[in-house]
Scaffold this motif. Sequence first.
Motif, mmCIF file in Angstrom:
data_model
loop_
_atom_site.group_PDB
_atom_site.id
_atom_site.type_symbol
_atom_site.label_atom_id
_atom_site.label_comp_id
_atom_site.label_asym_id
_atom_site.label_seq_id
_atom_site.Cartn_x
_atom_site.Cartn_y
_atom_site.Cartn_z
ATOM 1 N N VAL A 32 0.849 -1.210 0.000
ATOM 2 C CA VAL A 32 0.000 0.000 0.000
ATOM 3 C C VAL A 32 0.875 1.247 0.000
ATOM 4 N N ALA A 33 1.878 1.265 0.867
ATOM 5 C CA ALA A 33 2.762 2.443 0.961
ATOM 6 C C ALA A 33 3.542 2.640 -0.330
ATOM 7 N N ARG A 34 4.013 1.548 -0.937
ATOM 8 C CA ARG A 34 4.760 1.672 -2.201
ATOM 9 C C ARG A 34 3.843 2.163 -3.322
ATOM 10 N N ALA A 35 2.662 1.558 -3.397
ATOM 11 C CA ALA A 35 1.750 1.926 -4.501
ATOM 12 C C ALA A 35 1.320 3.378 -4.401
ATOM 13 N N LEU A 36 1.014 3.841 -3.205
ATOM 14 C CA LEU A 36 0.575 5.237 -3.017
ATOM 15 C C LEU A 36 1.748 6.201 -2.975
ATOM 16 N N GLY A 37 2.936 5.631 -2.866
ATOM 17 C CA GLY A 37 4.128 6.488 -2.765
ATOM 18 C C GLY A 37 4.790 6.767 -4.097
ATOM 19 N N GLY A 38 4.119 6.366 -5.183
ATOM 20 C CA GLY A 38 4.633 6.719 -6.500
ATOM 21 C C GLY A 38 5.428 5.631 -7.193
ATOM 22 N N ALA A 39 5.215 4.373 -6.804
ATOM 23 C CA ALA A 39 5.963 3.273 -7.428
ATOM 24 C C ALA A 39 5.591 3.128 -8.903
#
Length: 257
Positions: free
Chosen positions: A215-222
């Motif tokens: 979730v953090a990676r996807a929402l963090g601009g991955a």
Amino acid sequence: MSPAPTVLVHSTADLVAHACAARLVTRIVNSQAARGTASVVLTGGGIGTQVLAALNSSPARDAIDWRRLDVYWGDERFVPASDDERNERQAREALLDQVDIDPSRVHPMDAADGPGGGDPEAAAQRYADLLASRSTPDDHGPVPRFDVLMLGLGPEGHTASIFPDSPAARDKGTVVAVHDCPKPPPTRISLTFRSLQTAEDVWMIASGESKAEAVARALGGADPVQVPAAGAVGRTRTLWMLDEAAASQLPSSLRPR
Ligand code: 6PG
């Protein structure tokens, strides 16, 4: 350019499922009021099925005109129709067999023992052809502009059956056969990013600590090829509905105010 995702966090997975079900009723009813019809794309997986069960138990369930709703799937496990692993089977048990839906407007992907003769590529093409046949000039493309497309995500960042760094993540078509999936069953049919991103609303639903990093990676601009959940973007709206555990690695800047 679609707007930035909206992130909603609820304390438990059960609350996420019920909140999503409530939102789904309103969204479908609004579409039916505005256009005389609505379309929804279902997801497999635990929380996706929990949402359907929550909708079935909702007092507002039949505010939806079930005769004017088109139901599609974002992905499907390529197993026999009677296999409990089928997303369609789980959706029917949780909701679709409990409501007065028009069966001609329920559009499952082929099963392994279906008309495609056990060939996943043929099954993917058949679904692509179905989507093209259901799109209208207003959709401006080979896929209907779904009102709501729901998705889950895996711990490593897959969504639908688009897995990291896979051919499906690079496919330029609308529906793809997926082989050797890390998440069993190994053979699946999946919408591609091109199809997922045709939807007006894309809703990502996730619960549990195991999803927090993805979730953090996807929402963090991955990069969506590396973290396919990052490619879950709607034309008009992208909504992430998370429980506290799945949101636990989000920086404060990405958490709701
Ligand atoms: C599938 C799903 C898949 C699922 C995620 C999350 O057919 O398996 O479409 O993308 O949504 O893997 O599944 P859980 O909610 O069970 O963790």
